[in-house]
Every structure is written in structure tokens, then in C-alpha cells.
Design a protein around this motif. Structure first.
Motif, PDB file in Angstrom:
ATOM      1  N   GLN A 381      39.225  78.551 111.106  1.00  0.00           N
ATOM      2  CA  GLN A 381      39.957  79.559 111.852  1.00  0.00           C
ATOM      3  C   GLN A 381      41.369  79.086 112.175  1.00  0.00           C
ATOM      4  O   GLN A 381      42.329  79.872 112.116  1.00  0.00           O
ATOM      5  N   MET A 382      41.511  77.797 112.481  1.00  0.00           N
ATOM      6  CA  MET A 382      42.825  77.252 112.794  1.00  0.00           C
ATOM      7  C   MET A 382      43.742  77.305 111.571  1.00  0.00           C
ATOM      8  O   MET A 382      44.928  77.638 111.676  1.00  0.00           O
ATOM      9  N   ILE A 383      43.189  76.981 110.393  1.00  0.00           N
ATOM     10  CA  ILE A 383      43.978  77.051 109.155  1.00  0.00           C
ATOM     11  C   ILE A 383      44.384  78.493 108.882  1.00  0.00           C
ATOM     12  O   ILE A 383      45.538  78.791 108.552  1.00  0.00           O
ATOM     13  N   GLU A 384      43.447  79.408 109.058  1.00  0.00           N
ATOM     14  CA  GLU A 384      43.730  80.830 108.832  1.00  0.00           C
ATOM     15  C   GLU A 384      44.813  81.326 109.784  1.00  0.00           C
ATOM     16  O   GLU A 384      45.754  82.027 109.378  1.00  0.00           O
ATOM     17  N   ASP A 385      44.692  80.953 111.050  1.00  0.00           N
ATOM     18  CA  ASP A 385      45.682  81.397 112.046  1.00  0.00           C
ATOM     19  C   ASP A 385      47.075  80.883 111.702  1.00  0.00           C
ATOM     20  O   ASP A 385      48.073  81.612 111.861  1.00  0.00           O
ATOM     21  N   TYR A 386      47.154  79.628 111.249  1.00  0.00           N
ATOM     22  CA  TYR A 386      48.464  79.071 110.904  1.00  0.00           C
ATOM     23  C   TYR A 386      49.071  79.826 109.714  1.00  0.00           C
ATOM     24  O   TYR A 386      50.258  80.163 109.721  1.00  0.00           O
ATOM     25  N   ILE A 387      48.258  80.100 108.696  1.00  0.00           N
ATOM     26  CA  ILE A 387      48.756  80.825 107.515  1.00  0.00           C
ATOM     27  C   ILE A 387      49.242  82.217 107.915  1.00  0.00           C
ATOM     28  O   ILE A 387      50.315  82.671 107.498  1.00  0.00           O
ATOM     29  N   LEU A 388      48.475  82.907 108.761  1.00  0.00           N
ATOM     30  CA  LEU A 388      48.852  84.250 109.197  1.00  0.00           C
ATOM     31  C   LEU A 388      50.123  84.215 110.038  1.00  0.00           C
ATOM     32  O   LEU A 388      50.967  85.124 109.950  1.00  0.00           O
TER      33      LEU A 388
END
Length: 414
Positions: A381-388
Motif C-alpha cells: 500500500q505504501m508503494i502504491e500510495d507513493y506512485i499515485l
């Protein structure tokens, strides 16, 4: 039963209900084996204390005199200690061609479609004129000469081609061994190692820089002019961006391996042949739900080809590169995921990163650390949030439901 093997006598031998042997009265070791369906000329003698019997030919294909002449030759070889059955098998094996070995290699090895595709390219391009050559005829000088020729075109391709060839010849050496004796005494590709001819090729370090993620994300959004195939390629690119999986791990993914209740994706066909389970972040979960609603295929990323799923996307990726102005490959997207995890996620350990990327463990300590799938949910989720965030995409949770908002405009309030 003894009988002088002449044409007139052979013509009188009936087909029996069970096997009967007729031994020639003139030439010891020469005879006829009669079975319910045919008569066969044979020779038999002891070689190094062991009885060896070999068929010469069916009666009718050779005359008795021709069969006797061949029998004398074979019996002479056996008298010198030659195991003619083993020799015949060895001679047959030595005629095995590179193409025959390759076909067996593909059948017996558990290879991914992407790997098979790369090997096919090597066979059809750089080893095409060797396909019908007996493996035993491929020598060290040929290996060195061809390696240097391919290296002029591409050092990286030369290395890949001959690593594949080395593996294929190692397989052939044992697959076609006779009584423990390998097909060839040694692998001629060893010459490249002994003479230190392998090309020094720097490992690719390219990835999509965070500052370019917004432009990259934008070009992956569907357009009215997109073909269904292009839409699928774009969807696959987004999926790899949020999972870090390999090209064909995504390509061969089936809907049956996407669990919307547990919010997980399971990759079955992986490079290390180990099942790989990843949690889905909120954005990816919503993205996959929308794909599922529209899908009529068992594959997440379908294609109109023999496999039924997307495979060779080079032309489509080239078009996306031209459209976005960003140089990338599908593996660059995987490296982008890994780079975000390693460089921008606080608390990310090497062990967690290895699990996210499904890399094989290379140290003893790692083998003792047991990961639960849920322990990967927060990092995902942290990786996804950073990409978004880099893509200027907002997502919020309203009573447990994820709402994906439109792309943020410059100067808008978060």
C-alpha cells in the motif's frame, strides 16, 4: 534347432506360435529368429563374458548369402571385443542434431513462454544453419567463431545465445549418453570461459524516474483510438507498476488466481517456480475489479493468439515510448516498482523487498524468516500510495469504500 541357412531351407521355415531360433550349421553365431509375425536374421556371441544378440534384417530384405556376409562382419567385430549393440546405439546417438536436442529440451524442461520465445529466436537467427548438424560435429572453433560474429552485432545477445547453447549441450551430453558415457566428452562452450571470451555487459539499470511517473501514468490511460490489444498492453503496464511482477507472470495470470475476498493475487508460473502471493493495494484492487467486470476471458490480460494471453508486446511498447517520450521496457517498470520500494519507502528491509519481487533467497538467514502474506500488505500500500502521489492521483476511503479521484490539476488543494 540347427539348419543350414539357404534360400530353400529358409522358405520352408513356418511362422510359429512362439519364438523359435534356428542356428546355421556352417557359421556359428549366425541364425534366424522366427516369431508369430516374421523371420529375422540374427547374430549372437559372447563379448567380455556377456551374451550379445543383434538383429541383422528381416528375411526377404536380405538374401541368406547377404545376411551371412553381414553376420561374418559383425561376428568378427565381436571377436575383437566390440559390443555391437552398444556401438550401434552410440552411433545413432552421435547423429542427434541440434534441432532434435532442442525439441527434447523444450519438452522436458519446465520453461516459461517468454524463455521459450527467446530460445526460439536464438535457434532461428544465430543457430539456424546449425539446426541439422549432429551435436558431435559442433566443435570449439565453431563456437568461438560464431560467438565473435554475434558479438559484433550485440554483445548482450551473444552472451544470452551462448548461455542457452551451453545449457542445451549440457542437457544433450547426458540425455543421449550410452551406458554412462556422455554424447560428447565435454561442452565446446567451455572455450568461451577458459579463454575469457564472454562479453562484459553492464546490467541494465534503467527505470522510470519518479518525476516521469505522472507522464507515464497519463499515457497509460485508455483512449478512444486504442485497439483492444493496446488497451490490454496498457492495463498490463499499470499492473506491473503496482505489483513489480515479471512480464509473463502478469501475462499468464488467470482470474481464478485473483482473490477479491482476500484482496490477493497469486502468480503460479514464476521464474523460480515458486508460487508468489501478493496483497493488492486499494487502487489496484479497484482497477482489477473493473477489469473483471468487462472480461470474458479466463486470463486477466487476454490476447487473440495460441496461448490466449498477451505475450510479445514489443510493437505496442514501442508505440507507447514514442507517445510518451519515455524510454522503457516492461522490465523497466518492474525496476521502477523495486526502486520506489527501496529508495522511497521508510522501513523497507531487503528481506521484504526480496519477498515483494519473488527473488530467490541467497543467504542462510533469509531461509529462517517466514513471511505471512498479510505482512506485505502495508508495504504494498505504501508503494502504491507513493506512485499515485507522483502521478498526481488522489484516493480516499469513505466508510471503507475506496474512491479514486481524478488526476489533480496543478495548484489544486489536496
Amino acid at each position: 534347432m540347427k539348419v543350414k541357412i539357404t534360400k530353400s531351407n529358409v522358405d520352408k521355415i513356418p511362422l510359429p506360435d512362439k519364438v523359435v531360433f534356428y542356428c546355421d550349421t556352417d557359421l556359428i553365431g549366425f541364425g534366424i529368429k522366427a516369431n508369430p509375425t516374421k523371420l529375422v536374421y540374427v547374430v549372437e556371441a559372447k563379448v567380455n563374458g556377456r551374451a550379445i544378440r543383434k538383429n541383422i534384417a528381416e528375411v526377404g530384405k536380405l538374401t541368406p548369402d547377404e545376411a551371412r556376409k553381414e553376420a561374418k562382419k559383425l561376428l568378427g567385430d565381436m571377436a575383437k571385443g566390440v559390443d555391437i549393440v552398444k556401438k550401434q546405439k552410440k552411433d545413432k546417438q552421435r547423429k542427434t542434431t541440434l534441432q532434435q536436442a532442442y525439441e527434447d529440451y523444450i519438452k522436458l524442461k519446465n520453461l516459461s513462454p517468454g524463455t521459450v520465445s527467446r530460445y526460439e529466436n536464438s535457434m532461428n537467427l544465430d543457430f539456424n544453419d546449425w539446426k541439422n548438424k549432429p551435436i558431435a560435429s559442433i566443435n570449439r572453433e565453431m563456437i568461438e567463431r560464431r560467438f565473435k560474429e554475434v558479438s559484433k552485432r550485440s554483445p548482450a545477445i551473444a552472451n544470452a545465445d551462448f548461455r542457452f547453447l551451453r545449457a542445451l549441450l549440457n542437457f544433450a551430453m547426458e540425455q543421449y549418453a550410452v551406458d554412462g558415457e556422455p554424447l560428447i566428452p565435454s561442452n565446446p562452450c567451455l572455450r568461451l570461459t577458459i579463454l575469457k571470451l564472454w562479453n562484459r555487459v553492464e546490467r541494465r539499470q534503467t527505470y522510470i524516474h519518479p518525476e516521469k511517473i505522472q507522464a507515464f501514468f497519463h499515457v497509460l490511460q485508455p483512449r478512444e483510438s486504442d485497439t483492444e490489444y493496446m488497451k490490454t498492453v496498457k492495463n498490463q503496464c499499470l499492473f506491473i507498476l503496482f505489483t513489480g511482477c515479471r512480464d509473463q507472470e502478469a501475462g499468464s495470470l488467470r482470474w481464478e488466481n485473483v482473490d477479491f475476498d482476500l484482496k490477493t493475487v497469486t502468480f503460479v508460473k514464476t521464474k523460480n517456480h515458486k508460487k508468489h502471493v501478493l496483497p493488492m493495494g486499494n487502487y489496484l484492487y479497484d482497477f482489477m475489479k473493473k477489469l473483471k467486470e468487462k472480461s470474458k476471458s479466463p486470463f486477466v490480460f487476454p490476447a487473440n493468439n495460441q496461448s490466449g494471453h498477451i505475450e510479445n508486446q514489443r510493437k505496442a511498447i514501442k508505440a507507447l515510448v514514442e507517445l510518451s517520450g519515455i524510454q522503457f521496457t516492461l522490465h523497466d517498470i518492474r525496476r521502477t516498482f523495486a526502486s520506489v520500494a527501496n529508495n522511497h519507502i521508510i522501513g523497507m528491509t531487503n528481506f521484504t523487498l526480496k519477498k515483494l519481487l519473488n527473488h530467490s533467497e541467497s543467504d542462510v538467514t533469509a531461509g529462517y524468516i517466514q513471511f505471512e502474506v498479510e505482512s506485505l500488505r502495508r508495504p504494498m500500500q505504501m508503494i502504491e500510495d507513493y506512485i499515485l502521489e507522483q502521478a498526481s492521483i488522489e484516493q480516499r476511503t469513505n466508510n471503507g469504500k475506496v474512491i479514486i479521484l481524478e488526476e489533480r490539476k496543478e495548484g489544486s488543494v489536496k
